[in-house]
Design an enzyme around this catalytic site. Structure first.
Site, short mmCIF file in Angstrom:
data_model
loop_
_atom_site.label_atom_id
_atom_site.label_comp_id
_atom_site.label_asym_id
_atom_site.label_seq_id
_atom_site.Cartn_x
_atom_site.Cartn_y
_atom_site.Cartn_z
N SER A 64 -3.45 3.18 8.01
CA SER A 64 -2.98 3.17 9.40
C SER A 64 -3.10 4.53 10.06
O SER A 64 -3.14 5.57 9.39
CB SER A 64 -1.50 2.73 9.44
OG SER A 64 -1.34 1.46 8.88
N1 SAH Z 1 0.16 1.21 3.56
C1 SAH Z 1 -1.27 1.32 3.43
C2 SAH Z 1 -1.96 0.54 4.55
C3 SAH Z 1 -3.03 -0.33 4.00
S1 SAH Z 1 -3.60 -1.61 5.07
C4 SAH Z 1 -1.72 2.77 3.38
O1 SAH Z 1 -0.89 3.67 3.56
O2 SAH Z 1 -2.91 3.02 3.12
C5 SAH Z 1 -2.64 -2.99 4.52
C6 SAH Z 1 -2.82 -3.44 3.10
O3 SAH Z 1 -2.09 -4.65 2.92
C7 SAH Z 1 -4.26 -3.76 2.67
O4 SAH Z 1 -4.61 -2.95 1.61
C8 SAH Z 1 -4.19 -5.24 2.25
O5 SAH Z 1 -5.01 -5.56 1.14
C9 SAH Z 1 -2.72 -5.39 1.91
N2 SAH Z 1 -2.22 -6.77 1.93
C10 SAH Z 1 -2.50 -7.78 2.80
N3 SAH Z 1 -1.83 -8.90 2.47
C11 SAH Z 1 -1.09 -8.60 1.35
C12 SAH Z 1 -0.20 -9.34 0.53
N4 SAH Z 1 0.09 -10.63 0.74
N5 SAH Z 1 0.38 -8.71 -0.51
C13 SAH Z 1 0.10 -7.41 -0.79
N6 SAH Z 1 -0.75 -6.66 -0.05
C14 SAH Z 1 -1.32 -7.25 1.02
#
Ligand code: SAH
Length: 214
Positions: A64
């Site tokens: 993000s």
């Molecule tokens: N907090 C992260 C943001 C990553 S983007 C950072 O600091 O880099 C959001 C993430 O959520 C993605 O990697 C995606 O694979 C994950 N995601 C989506 N649905 C999910 C689920 N049901 N359970 C776990 N992770 C999930």
């Protein structure tokens, strides 16, 4: 791991700018100044790590925008020692900030590749107050519940039922809800069956999807 004075200066600058533009607690700003965002992206993205922009990571996901991370962390309003669950470990950047703040951190990622990479970098940075899980965030982590705070970093179709159940009474969940555009919802659990929600603006996240990817 490489973190230079040059990168520290860029980081201080972007965080000071965010602090001028938004009401973010000093505690969150200073924790974020300690986390080397450039180490959470691939080499070819490192030059852009201290721009206030989302960046691509592996498996088609994104880390993000810095402002979004600051706002979500601030909305959580947790104190040192609180138990916090993050859904969507991704690069591990947000998780590192939660560790810096002294929370007891749990973080779930559905992509195995991202989970393993985040595990490696967070252990290289020597964060010990964290448990990383490869799993489906819709299920939460019943064995570690209840959580004082739950932070969802992907766009949820609605407030996830099981996560609400795993939130402590008096606890807070920060969750972007919606399909193409998400409204940031702050959910405060008032008793076993009841909760209040407040909207905190509109954002764009990758979707929260069911199931895991090996
Ligand atoms: N907090 C992260 C943001 C990553 S983007 C950072 O600091 O880099 C959001 C993430 O959520 C993605 O990697 C995606 O694979 C994950 N995601 C989506 N649905 C999910 C689920 N049901 N359970 C776990 N992770 C999930």
């Amino acid at each position: 791991m490489a973190d230079s004075l040059f990168q520290q200066n860029l980081r201080n600058k972007v965080m000071d700018q965010i602090a001028l533009n938004h009401f973010i607690s000093e505690e969150v700003i200073s924790a974020m100044k300690n986390v080397p965002r450039h180490l959470f992206v691939s080499k070819d993205q490192q030059h852009a790590a201290y721009r206030d922009e989302p960046l691509p990571i592996a498996s088609g996901q994104t880390i993000s925008q810095i402002t979004t991370v600051a706002i979500q962390t601030d909305l959580l309003k947790m104190k040192k020692g609180n138990k916090v669950l993050e859904i969507g470990t991704g690069s591990g950047y947000q998780a590192a900030i939660l560790c810096e703040l002294g929370f007891e951190v749990y973080s779930i990622e559905r992509h195995k590749k991202l989970h393993l990479k985040a595990k490696e970098i967070l252990s290289n940075l020597e964060y010990e107050n964290i448990v990383l899980v490869h799993g489906d965030g819709f299920d939460g982590l019943l064995q570690f519940a209840p959580f004082d705070g739950i932070l969802i970093t992907c766009g949820a179709p609605e407030i996830p039922e099981k996560l609400l159940e795993q939130l402590a009474i008096g606890g807070r969940m920060v969750v972007p809800v919606g399909e193409k555009l998400q409204e940031m919802m702050v959910v405060e659990k008032t008793d076993e069956k009841d909760y209040n929600t407040t909207g905190a603006g509109y954002f764009r996240f990758v979707p929260m999807l069911k199931g895991i990817v090996h």
